[in-house]
Scaffold this active site. Structure first.
Site, PDB file in Angstrom:
ATOM      1  N   SER A   1      -5.460  -3.791  -1.529  1.00  0.00           N
ATOM      2  CA  SER A   1      -5.659  -2.790  -0.484  1.00  0.00           C
ATOM      3  C   SER A   1      -6.941  -1.973  -0.701  1.00  0.00           C
ATOM      4  O   SER A   1      -8.025  -2.527  -0.669  1.00  0.00           O
ATOM      5  CB  SER A   1      -4.415  -1.902  -0.438  1.00  0.00           C
ATOM      6  OG  SER A   1      -4.487  -1.014   0.632  1.00  0.00           O
ATOM      7  N   HIS A  16       2.450  -5.310   3.371  1.00  0.00           N
ATOM      8  CA  HIS A  16       1.351  -4.799   2.560  1.00  0.00           C
ATOM      9  C   HIS A  16       1.752  -4.495   1.116  1.00  0.00           C
ATOM     10  O   HIS A  16       0.983  -4.717   0.187  1.00  0.00           O
ATOM     11  CB  HIS A  16       0.830  -3.524   3.233  1.00  0.00           C
ATOM     12  CG  HIS A  16      -0.519  -3.101   2.775  1.00  0.00           C
ATOM     13  ND1 HIS A  16      -1.655  -3.829   3.030  1.00  0.00           N
ATOM     14  CD2 HIS A  16      -0.937  -2.017   2.066  1.00  0.00           C
ATOM     15  CE1 HIS A  16      -2.705  -3.208   2.508  1.00  0.00           C
ATOM     16  NE2 HIS A  16      -2.305  -2.118   1.910  1.00  0.00           N
TER      17      HIS A  16
END
Ligand SMILES: *[C@@H]1O[C@H](CO)[C@@H](O)[C@H](O)[C@H]1NC(C)=O
Length: 400
Positions: A169, A376
Site C-alpha cells: 500500500s 487490501h
C-alpha cells in the site's frame, strides 16, 4: 443534493476525527513487533536511524532464523508497511504466515522499516511529538527522507550492495516517490515486490474516500488549518462510522470500529480471525493527517503528483500553479505487482494504468490474484496467505 449531503457528512466526520492534541504518543498495549518476534523464539534487533530532516526512525531486524546456524552475508529483504501500519504487519501472522518469518526461513536477513509518525518512529532530533511542527509531513517525505535513510543504513550495516524491496500500500506509493525522485537507488534495489500497489487513485472504491474526497481532497483544503496534526480517529467517531457503515455481525462490529478497516474494507471472507486481537492492539499505528489529504487529492484530481497547496503556495514550492507529477515512466527497478479485484484502495483500473505506464522492460510481473474477494488488508492478514501469495512473492524475490 447528494453532493451537499456528502460534504456535510464529511464535515461531521472531520469534526469528530480531528483532534490535534494530545497525540497518541505511546500505545499502552504490550504487543509490539519485538514481543511478537521474541514470543516465537526468534532474535530481533532494533536499529535507530536519523533522517536528514531530523526524524528518528526505528527499524526491526530478524538477522537469522532460529533454526539456522548463524550465517553472515545473508541477502537483505527490506519490508515497508502501509498507511496507519507498522513493522508489526509482517510478523503478526507468526512463523507460518508472517512474511518476515517466511523470508527468514529462506535465508534472508530481514529488515522492517517504520515511517515517521508511527508507533515506533515518534521522535525527532529537535521537534516534540506533542507539537504541530512534528506532524508537518506526508508520504512524499517518507519517500524522499525515510526510505533513503533506512536503506542506506541497512546496506551499510550489512555490507550488501543491493536489497530486495517489499512494500504494501503506502509502502508502494512511497517506493515510487523514491524511485522517481532519487535515481541512485535504482542500483541498490535489486527488485521491488509491490503488494496492493497504490499510485493513481481516481477509481478508489473506499466509501470513506467517496465521503471525504470531494471536500477534503481539494487543493489547500484544511492544510493550513490542520495540516500538521496527527491523524487520530476518536472512539466516538469510530462508533458512529462503524455502526452506520457496516452493521451486521458482532465480528464485523469489532472490525468496523478500527479506522484501518473502515479505510481498507471489512467485507473480506479471508481475514484470519485469530489475528484480530493483535491487529487491534497494533493498529492504527499513527500518521499525519496530510498523508490522508494527499491520498484524497489523488482521488479527486486523477494525478499521481506532489501535494497540492493551492496556486499561490504551489508556485513557491514547485515553480508552477500545479504540483509536479511523479514520472512513473522513468522508474528503472525490476517491478513485480500483486493486486486483487476487491481492493478498495488499489482498483483494477488504477493498477492497470500503473502497469501499462511503467516501462515494459522494468515490469517483470503483474499478478492479479484469482481470489476475487481478496481485499487490501488481506495482503497482510488473509488466511492461507502463504499458499495464496507469499510463496510466490518469495520465489519471485529469489529468481529476480
Ligand atoms: C491465522 O493466524 C494465526 C495467528 O497468527 C496463525 O497461527 C495461523 O496459521 C493463521 N491461519 C491461517 C489458516 O492462515
Amino acid at each position: 443534493m447528494w453532493k451537499v449531503a456528502q460534504v456535510l457528512f464529511g464535515l461531521l466526520c472531520l469534526g469528530y476525527m480531528v483532534q490535534s492534541l494530545p497525540p497518541d504518543a505511546g500505545r499502552s498495549s504490550s504487543v509490539t513487533t519485538v514481543s511478537i518476534v521474541k514470543g516465537h523464539g526468534f532474535d530481533i534487533e532494533e536499529h535507530e536511524v536519523q533522517t536528514s530532516d531530523g526524524y528518528i526512525l526505528t527499524m526491526h531486524r530478524i538477522p537469522n532464523h532460529k533454526d539456522h546456524e548463524k550465517q553472515l552475508n545473508r541477502p537483505v529483504a527490506f519490508l515497508m508497511h502501509g498507511l496507519l501500519c507498522s513493522s508489526s504487519d509482517w510478523v503478526l501472522g507468526g512463523p507460518e504466515n508472517g512474511l518476515a518469518f517466511l523470508l527468514s526461513a529462506q535465508g534472508y536477513d530481514v529488515w522492517m522499516g517504520n515511517a515517521r509518525g508511527n508507533t515506533y518512529s515518534k521522535r525527532h532530533a529537535t521537534k516534540s511529538v506533542y507539537l504541530q511542527p512534528f506532524w508537518n509531513f506526508e508520504w512524499h517525505e517518507i519517500g524522499i527522507y525515510d526510505l533513503p535513510a533506512m536503506m542506506d543504513y541497512v546496506l551499510y550495516v550489512t555490507g550488501q550492495e543491493t536489497l530486495s524491496y517489499v512494500g504494501h500500500s503506502q509502502g508502494t506509493t512511497s517506493f515510487f516517490v523514491l524511485s522517481t525522485m532519487i535515481p541512485r537507488f535504482k542500483s541498490r534495489i535489486s527488485s521491488a515486490h509491490l503488494l496492493a500497489p497504490v499510485v493513481w487513485m481516481d477509481h478508489m472504491e473506499s466509501p470513506l474516500a467517496k465521503v471525504g474526497g470531494p471536500l477534503l481532497g481539494q487543493p489547500n483544503a484544511f492544510v493550513e488549518l490542520f495540516g500538521s496534526a496527527e491523524f487520530l480517529p476518536s472512539s466516538k467517531a469510530m462508533e458512529l462510522l462503524g455502526s452506520s457503515l457496516c452493521n451486521d455481525a458482532a465480528f464485523s462490529q469489532i472490525i468496523c470500529t478500527n479506522f484501518l478497516f473502515l479505510l481498507g474494507g471489512w467485507d473480506s471472507p479471508y481475514l484470519n480471525e485469530t489475528m484480530i486481537p493483535d491487529i487491534m492492539s497494533t493498529t492504527p499505528a499513527g500518521c499525519s493527517i496530510n498523508q490522508i489529504f494527499h491520498y484524497l487529492q489523488e482521488y479527486n484530481s486523477g494525478y499521481y503528483r506532489q501535494f497540492d497547496y493551492g496556486t499561490t503556495r504551489n508556485k513557491k514550492e514547485y515553480g508552477s500553479k500545479t504540483p509536479t507529477e511523479y514520472d512513473i515512466e522513468s522508474v528503472d527497478v525490476p517491478i513485480y505487482l500483486y493486486y486483487s479485484d476487491n481492493d478498495y484502495f488499489a482498483s483494477i483500473i488504477d493498477v492497470d494504468r500503473l502497469r501499462y505506464t511503467l516501462n515494459p522492460n522494468t515490469l517483470k510481473k503483474a499478478y492479479r490474484l484469482p481470489e476475487t474477494k481478496w481485499n487490501h488488508l488481506d495482503f497482510l492478514w488473509g488466511i492461507n496467505i502463504r499458499e495464496i501469495l507469499y510463496d510466490q512473492v518469495i520465489d519471485d524475490i529469489k529468481n529476480a
